[in-house]
Design a protein around this motif. Structure first.
Motif, short mmCIF file in Angstrom:
data_model
loop_
_atom_site.label_atom_id
_atom_site.label_comp_id
_atom_site.label_asym_id
_atom_site.label_seq_id
_atom_site.Cartn_x
_atom_site.Cartn_y
_atom_site.Cartn_z
N ASP A 373 0.87 -1.18 0.00
CA ASP A 373 0.00 0.00 0.00
C ASP A 373 0.90 1.22 0.00
O ASP A 373 1.48 1.56 1.04
CB ASP A 373 -0.93 -0.02 1.22
N ASP A 374 1.05 1.86 -1.20
CA ASP A 374 2.01 2.96 -1.35
C ASP A 374 1.31 4.26 -1.73
O ASP A 374 0.37 4.28 -2.55
CB ASP A 374 3.02 2.65 -2.45
N GLU A 375 1.81 5.34 -1.15
CA GLU A 375 1.47 6.67 -1.63
C GLU A 375 2.47 7.00 -2.74
O GLU A 375 3.68 6.78 -2.60
CB GLU A 375 1.57 7.69 -0.50
N VAL A 376 1.98 7.52 -3.86
CA VAL A 376 2.83 7.81 -5.02
C VAL A 376 2.85 9.32 -5.23
O VAL A 376 1.81 9.98 -5.27
CB VAL A 376 2.32 7.10 -6.30
N PHE A 377 4.08 9.86 -5.38
CA PHE A 377 4.24 11.30 -5.54
C PHE A 377 4.46 11.67 -7.01
O PHE A 377 4.66 10.81 -7.86
CB PHE A 377 5.41 11.79 -4.66
N GLU A 378 4.40 12.98 -7.28
CA GLU A 378 4.48 13.46 -8.66
C GLU A 378 5.76 13.05 -9.36
O GLU A 378 5.79 12.86 -10.57
CB GLU A 378 4.34 14.98 -8.69
N ASP A 379 6.87 12.92 -8.62
CA ASP A 379 8.14 12.58 -9.25
C ASP A 379 8.33 11.07 -9.39
O ASP A 379 9.39 10.59 -9.81
CB ASP A 379 9.31 13.18 -8.46
N GLY A 380 7.31 10.28 -9.02
CA GLY A 380 7.39 8.82 -9.15
C GLY A 380 7.87 8.12 -7.89
O GLY A 380 7.83 6.89 -7.83
N SER A 381 8.32 8.88 -6.90
CA SER A 381 8.77 8.26 -5.66
C SER A 381 7.56 7.77 -4.85
O SER A 381 6.42 8.20 -5.07
CB SER A 381 9.58 9.25 -4.82
N ARG A 382 7.82 6.84 -3.92
CA ARG A 382 6.75 6.19 -3.16
C ARG A 382 7.05 6.24 -1.65
O ARG A 382 8.20 6.35 -1.23
CB ARG A 382 6.61 4.72 -3.58
#
Length: 387
Positions: A373-382
């Motif tokens: 269960d990951d939160e994904v950020f605009e730059d692709g990082s998690r």
């Protein structure tokens, strides 16, 4: 002289004489003249005759009137008349013109008005049979045409909005201007084989059927009111394609389009609104199970497409919503998207924002237990959500 007439003259001078660089000697009323030198023809009237200097064969005859090249023009090939026409004072074709085969048989005949073809234009096969018949109007150019095989059978037909090809062809009957029922026209190839059937009503083609060599239909195109239906078939007679459209004044709006496999099973079906907006888009596996189903809804910028994909066993494989603000634009993933295994069990979820960017991803293992269960950020990082 207009561009079309100039090109025609150049073609004749280069081709019919058979010797583009041959030197010609010309005479008018028994006196030598040079058509390239206006001083030698100034104020003169008569028929200029030009011969090849080496062979002495006549190559051209051209009329002058008070120093102006206008009137009859004849071109010869190996001493035989190959082309005869008339030009006006501007050098444009004007009046009757004809071309001939080497044996004297007419190849083509037409009438010109200041460089523009006008009325009936005919061309012929070497055996004398009519090859092509066309009617020209000014303005408008070619309005109607018919083509024929060497044996005289009709091979092509295009009708005008009124009968114009008589007396050479009864297009009043063939083009459906006689009687209440559509006309029935058959087209043949050079070997005498039936290749098409056409129907016309008051000059408008309302049905066409193209045939394979074996006589089976290759395509059928029908017009009923404002609806046009096009179908294509394999040489075995199996329908492979169908399109239904609404015909507007200057456009055709798709309403229903279907594609079929080699065996005739449906592989894709699309539908549109009367205004031309997509309604649905469904595809199928060759085993007839659904491959994907798309349903469009909403208006303007709020228009969306709900897409469901399937495994070939019929189980749902994926499901999600996409923004579809433009009829033919790129779909943008929005909201919750899910994927499922062959048994229909949930294996992943992705959340997208209104710009199509994934913001959260979740996965489950083969036993249905949470795996990630990951939160994904605009730059692709998690970053994993806290448990």
């Amino acid at each position: 002289m207009n561009a079309r007439t100039h090109m025609a003259w150049m073609s004749v001078l280069m081709g019919l004489t058979g010797a583009a660089h041959a030197v010609q000697d010309c005479e008018l009323n028994g006196e030598p003249v040079n058509p390239a030198n206006g001083y030698t023809t100034q104020g003169k009237t008569g028929l200029m005759r030009c011969k090849d200097r080496d062979s002495g064969e006549l190559q051209r005859e051209q009329e002058l009137r008070n120093g102006v090249f206008m009137g009859i023009v004849r071109y010869y090939d190996k001493g035989k008349l190959a082309k005869e026409q008339s030009v006006n004072a501007k050098g444009n074709l004007h009046g009757r013109a004809r071309e001939l085969y080497p044996d004297g048989q007419v190849l083509r005949e037409a009438t010109y008005d200041d460089g523009h073809e006008l009325g009936l234009v005919r061309s012929f096969h070497p055996n004398g049979q009519l090859r092509r018949l066309a009617f020209y109007a000014d303005p408008g150019g070619e309005r109607a045409a018919a083509e024929f095989t060497p044996s005289g059978q009709l091979s092509a037909l295009r009708c005008a909005d009124r009968p114009v090809l008589a007396p050479a062809l009864d297009d009043a009957r063939l083009c459906g201007f006689v009687g209440p029922q559509p006309s029935q026209v058959e087209l043949f190839d050079g070997k005498g084989g039936l290749r098409a059937r056409l129907s016309f009503t008051t000059g408008k083609r309302v049905r066409s059927e193209r045939l394979y060599d074996n006589g089976k239909p290759e395509s059928v195109d029908e017009l009923s009111g404002s609806q046009r239906t096009e179908r294509r078939f394999s040489s075995e007679g199996i329908k492979r394609y169908e399109l239904v459209s609404l015909i507007a004044e200057r456009s055709a709006l798709k309403q229903h389009e279907s594609e079929y496999s080699e065996k005739g099973s449906l592989v894709r079906e699309q539908r549109w609104t009367p205004a031309g907006l997509p309604l649905s888009d469904d595809s199928y596996y060759l085993n007839s199970q659904p491959r994907s189903k798309t349903v469009y809804s909403g208006e303007g910028l709020a228009r969306v497409a709900d897409i469901t994909e399937f495994h070939d066993n019929g189980q749902r494989a994926a499901q999600g919503r996409f923004g579809a603000p433009a009829p033919r634009g790129r779909l943008i993933a929005v909201g919750l998207h899910r994927r499922f295994d062959l048994q229909g069990r949930l294996i992943s979820e992705s959340n997208y924002d209104d710009k199509g960017r994934v913001t959260r991803e979740r996965t489950w293992d083969a036993n249905g237990l949470p795996d990630r269960d990951d939160e994904v950020f605009e730059d692709g990082s998690r970053k994993a959500y806290a448990k």
